[in-house]
Design a protein around this motif. Structure first.
Motif, PDB file in Angstrom:
ATOM      1  N   GLU A 214     -46.676 -94.761 -35.195  1.00 41.20           N
ATOM      2  CA  GLU A 214     -47.714 -93.760 -35.432  1.00 41.20           C
ATOM      3  C   GLU A 214     -48.362 -93.942 -36.802  1.00 41.20           C
ATOM      4  O   GLU A 214     -49.422 -93.363 -37.066  1.00 41.20           O
ATOM      5  N   ALA A 215     -47.739 -94.732 -37.658  1.00 43.70           N
ATOM      6  CA  ALA A 215     -48.236 -94.927 -39.022  1.00 43.70           C
ATOM      7  C   ALA A 215     -48.278 -96.418 -39.337  1.00 43.70           C
ATOM      8  O   ALA A 215     -47.667 -97.226 -38.633  1.00 43.70           O
ATOM      9  N   PRO A 216     -49.001 -96.814 -40.380  1.00 43.74           N
ATOM     10  CA  PRO A 216     -48.996 -98.222 -40.787  1.00 43.74           C
ATOM     11  C   PRO A 216     -47.568 -98.713 -41.009  1.00 43.74           C
ATOM     12  O   PRO A 216     -46.680 -97.942 -41.381  1.00 43.74           O
ATOM     13  N   PHE A 217     -47.348 -99.995 -40.798  1.00 41.24           N
ATOM     14  CA  PHE A 217     -46.003-100.547 -40.893  1.00 41.24           C
ATOM     15  C   PHE A 217     -46.048-101.927 -41.542  1.00 41.24           C
ATOM     16  O   PHE A 217     -47.095-102.572 -41.628  1.00 41.24           O
ATOM     17  N   ILE A 218     -44.877-102.361 -42.022  1.00 37.40           N
ATOM     18  CA  ILE A 218     -44.728-103.663 -42.667  1.00 37.40           C
ATOM     19  C   ILE A 218     -44.200-104.671 -41.653  1.00 37.40           C
ATOM     20  O   ILE A 218     -43.346-104.350 -40.830  1.00 37.40           O
ATOM     21  N   VAL A 219     -44.706-105.891 -41.733  1.00 40.15           N
ATOM     22  CA  VAL A 219     -44.178-107.007 -40.956  1.00 40.15           C
ATOM     23  C   VAL A 219     -43.835-108.119 -41.938  1.00 40.15           C
ATOM     24  O   VAL A 219     -44.629-108.428 -42.827  1.00 40.15           O
ATOM     25  N   THR A 220     -42.649-108.706 -41.789  1.00 37.95           N
ATOM     26  CA  THR A 220     -42.276-109.824 -42.650  1.00 37.95           C
ATOM     27  C   THR A 220     -41.570-110.894 -41.844  1.00 37.95           C
ATOM     28  O   THR A 220     -40.858-110.603 -40.883  1.00 37.95           O
TER      29      THR A 220
ATOM     30  N   THR B 260     -37.336 -92.886 -61.032  1.00 40.77           N
ATOM     31  CA  THR B 260     -36.329 -93.873 -60.651  1.00 40.77           C
ATOM     32  C   THR B 260     -35.780 -93.635 -59.250  1.00 40.77           C
ATOM     33  O   THR B 260     -34.944 -94.395 -58.780  1.00 40.77           O
ATOM     34  N   VAL B 261     -36.242 -92.591 -58.590  1.00 37.34           N
ATOM     35  CA  VAL B 261     -35.840 -92.335 -57.205  1.00 37.34           C
ATOM     36  C   VAL B 261     -36.986 -92.721 -56.288  1.00 37.34           C
ATOM     37  O   VAL B 261     -38.072 -92.150 -56.365  1.00 37.34           O
ATOM     38  N   ARG B 262     -36.774 -93.710 -55.450  1.00 37.15           N
ATOM     39  CA  ARG B 262     -37.814 -94.159 -54.536  1.00 37.15           C
ATOM     40  C   ARG B 262     -37.977 -93.142 -53.404  1.00 37.15           C
ATOM     41  O   ARG B 262     -36.984 -92.703 -52.811  1.00 37.15           O
ATOM     42  N   PRO B 263     -39.196 -92.749 -53.091  1.00 37.41           N
ATOM     43  CA  PRO B 263     -39.399 -91.799 -52.001  1.00 37.41           C
ATOM     44  C   PRO B 263     -39.051 -92.426 -50.663  1.00 37.41           C
ATOM     45  O   PRO B 263     -39.243 -93.627 -50.443  1.00 37.41           O
ATOM     46  N   LYS B 264     -38.499 -91.630 -49.763  1.00 38.42           N
ATOM     47  CA  LYS B 264     -38.214 -92.108 -48.415  1.00 38.42           C
ATOM     48  C   LYS B 264     -39.527 -92.309 -47.669  1.00 38.42           C
ATOM     49  O   LYS B 264     -40.448 -91.500 -47.774  1.00 38.42           O
ATOM     50  N   ARG B 265     -39.605 -93.389 -46.936  1.00 41.62           N
ATOM     51  CA  ARG B 265     -40.817 -93.703 -46.173  1.00 41.62           C
ATOM     52  C   ARG B 265     -40.513 -93.667 -44.683  1.00 41.62           C
ATOM     53  O   ARG B 265     -39.543 -94.294 -44.233  1.00 41.62           O
ATOM     54  N   PRO B 266     -41.341 -92.980 -43.912  1.00 39.89           N
ATOM     55  CA  PRO B 266     -41.133 -92.941 -42.464  1.00 39.89           C
ATOM     56  C   PRO B 266     -41.602 -94.214 -41.768  1.00 39.89           C
ATOM     57  O   PRO B 266     -41.308 -94.423 -40.597  1.00 39.89           O
TER      58      PRO B 266
ATOM     59  N   GLY C 196     -37.473 -97.343 -50.075  1.00 36.67           N
ATOM     60  CA  GLY C 196     -37.486 -96.139 -49.253  1.00 36.67           C
ATOM     61  C   GLY C 196     -37.564 -96.380 -47.762  1.00 36.67           C
ATOM     62  O   GLY C 196     -37.631 -95.423 -46.981  1.00 36.67           O
ATOM     63  N   PHE C 197     -37.541 -97.634 -47.316  1.00 34.14           N
ATOM     64  CA  PHE C 197     -37.586 -97.935 -45.879  1.00 34.14           C
ATOM     65  C   PHE C 197     -36.170 -97.850 -45.304  1.00 34.14           C
ATOM     66  O   PHE C 197     -35.219 -98.331 -45.906  1.00 34.14           O
ATOM     67  N   ASN C 198     -36.049 -97.234 -44.135  1.00 34.66           N
ATOM     68  CA  ASN C 198     -34.720 -97.159 -43.519  1.00 34.66           C
ATOM     69  C   ASN C 198     -34.732 -97.382 -42.008  1.00 34.66           C
ATOM     70  O   ASN C 198     -33.703 -97.236 -41.360  1.00 34.66           O
ATOM     71  N   HIS C 199     -35.894 -97.729 -41.447  1.00 35.81           N
ATOM     72  CA  HIS C 199     -35.975 -98.027 -40.013  1.00 35.81           C
ATOM     73  C   HIS C 199     -36.558 -99.426 -39.835  1.00 35.81           C
ATOM     74  O   HIS C 199     -37.692 -99.689 -40.239  1.00 35.81           O
ATOM     75  N   PHE C 200     -35.757-100.313 -39.254  1.00 36.43           N
ATOM     76  CA  PHE C 200     -36.144-101.706 -39.095  1.00 36.43           C
ATOM     77  C   PHE C 200     -36.144-102.090 -37.621  1.00 36.43           C
ATOM     78  O   PHE C 200     -35.334-101.589 -36.830  1.00 36.43           O
TER      79      PHE C 200
END
Length: 358
Positions: free
Chosen positions: A223-229, A120-126, A171-175
């Motif tokens: 430096e890593a894959p990222f989400i775009v919305t 139930t704890v979502r891992p933090k994602r860089p 777990g996302f915290n950088h937008f």
């Protein structure tokens, strides 16, 4: 991801053979924090589970520390396959009022253990999430005359806030927000993101750059894959699962797609020349549509030119032309592209959509 790795490394500590004693089971429970004993054969095939309650009931029946656990093994223990998604596992735990579920493969070998406190704890994602919020929202006039579309309220808060809160749960915290039309209002409202417990940076488009062009201005390059919305998409999608799907398939770009159904208003006559060969009464056509949410590898940015207009379909075509993999992520979650006044009204009336940000 640290918590998940910890489970994968430590669940074997909960294993006991079927001929173990109650004393050994108690020692196992005391040495681990899992509150469960996994009983398996030497080959790793599950026989059942034990809890401290099972042990207490055995002792009340006259068993002692040297007694075998054979008679108190819970042999019809609930187990789940490896591919079962986390949300369904959580639902099973809630429905059955349990906090541990063994994970098994097709041959019933134990391969892991789900724990309530961990799952139930979502891992933090860089990984970063880029939100395209620069559109003029012409289809939403007159609402967008004095307010940028992504800042319009749905269920009492701006659409952008729904997106950020959903992503935080993953777990996302950088937008990074790409802004243009009335962008100063967006920047004034969200600032650096501290009020929402996140970090927000901005890409300020001098001219409209389309649904992908602003990515050419990312600095530094991720430096890593990222989400775009898109900033006007209200959805219950699991952004983290989209990113994991992208990584598993080794793609340069992944597009979330939805099945769109359209029913023909008339009966269709099938012909071969002048011959009628069949009829189909108001057939339903199904196709995949772009949901406006993507996962991209940094290599995808190499096909863009700074400050040059580019839309997402063009970006995907350029990636394909370089013989790099593009894949589709089928999504079934609630989704609404708030592009027209009717969409905005529907989003504010729908009980399902009101649950999205929770």
């Amino acid at each position: 991801m640290e918590n998940t790795a910890k489970i994968e490394l430590n669940w074997r500590q909960a294993l006991l053979l079927p001929n173990a004693t109650i004393g050994q089971a108690i020692h196992n429970l005391n040495e681990t924090s899992f509150r469960i004993v996994l009983v398996a054969t030497e080959a790793g095939v599950i026989e059942g589970t034990l809890s401290d309650g099972d042990i207490r009931r055995g002792i009340l029946k006259g068993l002692d520390l040297n007694s075998s656990i054979t008679s108190i093994i819970r042999r019809k223990a609930l187990v789940v396959p490896q591919e079962m998604k986390r949300d369904l596992v959580i639902q099973l735990m809630l429905a059955n009022k349990i906090q541990q579920i063994p994970i098994v493969d097709d041959q019933h070998h134990i391969v892991g253990l789900h724990l309530w406190d961990e799952i139930t704890v979502r891992p933090k994602r860089p990984n970063i999430m880029v939100i395209m919020a620069g559109g003029m929202g012409k289809r939403l006039l007159p609402y967008t005359e004095i307010c940028p579309k992504p800042l319009l309220h749905v269920a009492g808060k701006p659409m952008l806030e729904h997106i950020i809160e959903r992503a935080k749960l993953e777990g996302f915290n950088h937008f990074v927000m790409a802004i243009h039309y009335l962008g100063e209002m967006i920047e004034s409202h969200f600032g650096d993101g501290k009020s929402l417990g996140v970090k927000i940076d901005y890409i300020r488009e001098k001219i409209p750059l389309g649904t992908a062009g602003a990515l050419s201005l990312l600095d530094p390059i991720p430096e890593a894959p990222f989400i775009v919305t898109n900033g006007d998409v209200i959805t219950d999608i699991r952004y983290g699962e989209l990113l994991d799907f992208h990584a598993r398939h080794g793609a340069a770009s992944t597009m979330a797609v939805r099945i769109h159904e359209w029913q023909h208003p008339f009966g269709v006559v099938q012909t071969n020349g002048v011959e009628i060969v069949g009829f189909e009464e108001k057939p339903i056509a199904r196709s995949h549509i772009n949901a406006g949410i993507y996962a991209l590898d940094p290599v995808a940015l190499s096909v863009l030119t700074a400050h040059e207009h580019c839309d997402m379909p063009t970006l995907f075509e350029r990636i394909q032309n370089k013989n790099q993999r593009t894949v589709a992520y089928p999504m079934h979650e609630p989704w609404l592209d708030v592009g027209r006044p009717d969409d905005l009204l529907a989003a504010n009336k729908s009980n399902n959509l009101l649950e999205i940000s929770k």
